[in-house]
Design a protein around this motif. Sequence first.
Motif, mmCIF file in Angstrom:
data_model
loop_
_atom_site.group_PDB
_atom_site.id
_atom_site.type_symbol
_atom_site.label_atom_id
_atom_site.label_comp_id
_atom_site.label_asym_id
_atom_site.label_seq_id
_atom_site.Cartn_x
_atom_site.Cartn_y
_atom_site.Cartn_z
ATOM 1 N N ASP A 129 14.903 35.048 39.239
ATOM 2 C CA ASP A 129 16.163 34.341 39.479
ATOM 3 C C ASP A 129 16.898 34.940 40.668
ATOM 4 O OD1 ASP A 129 15.692 32.650 37.336
ATOM 5 O OD2 ASP A 129 17.048 33.720 35.962
ATOM 6 N N LEU A 130 16.942 36.254 40.725
ATOM 7 C CA LEU A 130 17.599 36.946 41.835
ATOM 8 C C LEU A 130 16.944 36.588 43.167
ATOM 9 C CD1 LEU A 130 19.721 39.198 42.587
ATOM 10 C CD2 LEU A 130 17.794 40.772 42.467
ATOM 11 N N ASP A 131 15.613 36.527 43.162
ATOM 12 C CA ASP A 131 14.851 36.196 44.377
ATOM 13 C C ASP A 131 14.835 34.705 44.664
ATOM 14 O OD1 ASP A 131 14.270 38.856 44.662
ATOM 15 O OD2 ASP A 131 12.156 38.684 44.079
ATOM 16 N N ASP A 132 15.356 33.915 43.728
ATOM 17 C CA ASP A 132 15.262 32.455 43.822
ATOM 18 C C ASP A 132 13.799 32.062 44.037
ATOM 19 O OD1 ASP A 132 16.247 29.895 43.699
ATOM 20 O OD2 ASP A 132 16.730 29.794 45.824
ATOM 21 N N ALA A 133 12.924 32.721 43.275
ATOM 22 C CA ALA A 133 11.479 32.525 43.395
ATOM 23 C C ALA A 133 11.074 31.265 42.654
ATOM 24 C CB ALA A 133 10.727 33.723 42.834
ATOM 25 N N ALA A 134 10.651 30.282 43.388
ATOM 26 C CA ALA A 134 10.219 29.019 42.798
ATOM 27 C C ALA A 134 8.696 28.970 42.820
ATOM 28 C CB ALA A 134 10.813 27.842 43.555
ATOM 29 N N VAL A 135 8.074 29.850 42.045
ATOM 30 C CA VAL A 135 6.614 29.883 41.959
ATOM 31 C C VAL A 135 6.208 29.629 40.518
ATOM 32 C CG1 VAL A 135 6.254 31.419 43.917
ATOM 33 C CG2 VAL A 135 6.590 32.398 41.683
ATOM 34 N N ILE A 136 5.031 29.093 40.343
ATOM 35 C CA ILE A 136 4.508 28.826 39.011
ATOM 36 C C ILE A 136 3.580 29.985 38.672
ATOM 37 C CG2 ILE A 136 3.158 27.260 37.587
ATOM 38 C CD1 ILE A 136 3.908 25.047 39.612
ATOM 39 N N CYS A 137 4.045 30.877 37.821
ATOM 40 C CA CYS A 137 3.227 32.023 37.450
ATOM 41 C C CYS A 137 3.835 32.701 36.236
ATOM 42 C CB CYS A 137 3.121 33.015 38.604
ATOM 43 S SG CYS A 137 4.662 33.895 38.951
ATOM 44 N N ASP A 138 3.100 33.623 35.686
ATOM 45 C CA ASP A 138 3.621 34.492 34.653
ATOM 46 C C ASP A 138 4.653 35.404 35.336
ATOM 47 O OD1 ASP A 138 3.947 36.934 33.154
ATOM 48 O OD2 ASP A 138 2.166 36.411 32.004
ATOM 49 N N PRO A 139 5.877 35.487 34.831
ATOM 50 C CA PRO A 139 6.888 36.315 35.487
ATOM 51 C C PRO A 139 6.466 37.775 35.673
ATOM 52 C CG PRO A 139 7.922 34.900 33.871
ATOM 53 C CD PRO A 139 6.433 34.739 33.704
ATOM 54 N N ARG A 140 5.706 38.306 34.736
ATOM 55 C CA ARG A 140 5.268 39.705 34.878
ATOM 56 C C ARG A 140 4.265 39.845 36.015
ATOM 57 N NH1 ARG A 140 3.822 41.568 28.963
ATOM 58 N NH2 ARG A 140 3.166 43.438 30.094
ATOM 59 N N HIS A 141 3.468 38.831 36.273
ATOM 60 C CA HIS A 141 2.560 38.865 37.435
ATOM 61 C C HIS A 141 3.370 38.899 38.723
ATOM 62 C CE1 HIS A 141 -1.041 36.944 35.104
ATOM 63 N NE2 HIS A 141 -0.721 38.135 34.672
ATOM 64 N N TYR A 142 4.466 38.150 38.735
ATOM 65 C CA TYR A 142 5.344 38.139 39.903
ATOM 66 C C TYR A 142 5.898 39.543 40.166
ATOM 67 C CZ TYR A 142 9.259 37.028 42.962
ATOM 68 O OH TYR A 142 10.132 36.998 44.020
ATOM 69 N N VAL A 143 6.319 40.234 39.118
ATOM 70 C CA VAL A 143 6.839 41.593 39.266
ATOM 71 C C VAL A 143 5.769 42.503 39.866
ATOM 72 C CG1 VAL A 143 7.601 43.651 37.999
ATOM 73 C CG2 VAL A 143 8.572 41.422 37.468
ATOM 74 N N ARG A 144 4.550 42.407 39.368
ATOM 75 C CA ARG A 144 3.470 43.257 39.876
ATOM 76 C C ARG A 144 3.221 42.997 41.358
ATOM 77 N NH1 ARG A 144 0.121 41.579 34.693
ATOM 78 N NH2 ARG A 144 1.528 42.569 33.201
ATOM 79 N N GLN A 145 3.218 41.734 41.733
ATOM 80 C CA GLN A 145 3.008 41.375 43.140
ATOM 81 C C GLN A 145 4.126 41.944 44.004
ATOM 82 O OE1 GLN A 145 4.235 37.542 44.506
ATOM 83 N NE2 GLN A 145 2.234 37.211 45.469
ATOM 84 N N GLN A 146 5.360 41.746 43.567
ATOM 85 C CA GLN A 146 6.501 42.207 44.346
ATOM 86 C C GLN A 146 6.568 43.732 44.407
ATOM 87 O OE1 GLN A 146 8.638 40.109 46.163
ATOM 88 N NE2 GLN A 146 6.883 38.827 45.666
ATOM 89 N N TYR A 147 6.218 44.391 43.309
ATOM 90 C CA TYR A 147 6.240 45.851 43.275
ATOM 91 C C TYR A 147 5.164 46.419 44.207
ATOM 92 C CZ TYR A 147 6.933 50.554 41.497
ATOM 93 O OH TYR A 147 7.222 51.892 41.398
ATOM 94 N N ALA A 148 3.980 45.843 44.162
ATOM 95 C CA ALA A 148 2.904 46.305 45.059
ATOM 96 C C ALA A 148 3.321 46.132 46.513
ATOM 97 C CB ALA A 148 1.613 45.542 44.769
ATOM 98 N N HIS A 149 3.918 45.011 46.829
ATOM 99 C CA HIS A 149 4.397 44.740 48.193
ATOM 100 C C HIS A 149 5.495 45.751 48.570
ATOM 101 C CE1 HIS A 149 5.357 42.361 51.739
ATOM 102 N NE2 HIS A 149 6.632 42.461 51.389
ATOM 103 N N TRP A 150 6.402 45.988 47.669
ATOM 104 C CA TRP A 150 7.529 46.904 47.913
ATOM 105 C C TRP A 150 7.031 48.331 48.149
ATOM 106 C CZ3 TRP A 150 9.583 50.838 44.661
ATOM 107 C CH2 TRP A 150 10.818 51.331 45.051
ATOM 108 N N THR A 151 6.099 48.809 47.312
ATOM 109 C CA THR A 151 5.631 50.196 47.461
ATOM 110 C C THR A 151 4.853 50.402 48.760
ATOM 111 O OG1 THR A 151 3.666 49.754 46.096
ATOM 112 C CG2 THR A 151 5.573 50.741 45.000
ATOM 113 N N LYS A 152 4.173 49.373 49.222
ATOM 114 C CA LYS A 152 3.436 49.505 50.489
ATOM 115 C C LYS A 152 4.367 49.580 51.684
ATOM 116 C CE LYS A 152 -0.776 47.223 49.014
ATOM 117 N NZ LYS A 152 -1.603 46.026 49.102
ATOM 118 N N HIS A 153 5.604 49.109 51.523
ATOM 119 C CA HIS A 153 6.538 49.082 52.648
ATOM 120 C C HIS A 153 7.677 50.078 52.494
ATOM 121 C CE1 HIS A 153 4.353 45.268 52.927
ATOM 122 N NE2 HIS A 153 4.478 45.469 54.204
ATOM 123 N N GLN A 154 7.516 51.027 51.600
ATOM 124 C CA GLN A 154 8.532 52.081 51.399
ATOM 125 C C GLN A 154 8.243 53.274 52.267
ATOM 126 O OE1 GLN A 154 11.490 52.104 49.537
ATOM 127 N NE2 GLN A 154 11.001 49.956 49.699
#
Length: 154
Positions: A129-154
């Motif tokens: 909701d915060l990201d206004d993410a309009a994707v069709i997926c399991d919400p926990r999969h979305y978290v994993r994707q975003q976390y992996a992306h975030w850690t690679k760019h930290q």
Amino acid sequence: MFEIRVICDPADTDRVSDALSQAFTVGPVRQHPTRDGKALRLYVTADHHSNTGPWPDPETAYALAPNIISEIGWTAQTAADKPFGTRLPRDFWLRKAAVLDRIALKDEADGFPGDAAEIATEAAERLMDLDDAAVICDPRHYVRQQYAHWTKHQ
């Protein structure tokens, strides 16, 4: 998420369905004949493709994550340091959702039924909701994707 309706010649249904799946993330295509029976109406639930990459498995997503106790401490301290009513940054909500997902994964692996998965899903939905993410997926999969992306760019 949105609904698409296409009216086409029955011979074109495969081509139209393929084109839709290339342009969008789509659910199953539902077919109904038109009233005159000469064409088909195609209905499909669709969403924009996610442009941030594939869904990583938990081991990949959390490979660089601090231990769970450390993340719980960081989350609690970050929330405590903010004055009441202050908006917390996205990183807070991402890390909170990720640590709750990791706890739920551990409980699931250990065979402990409980509410950890439900709480992890609620936190993931909050991040979406915060990201206004309009994707069709399991919400926990979305978290994993975003976390992996975030850690690679930290």
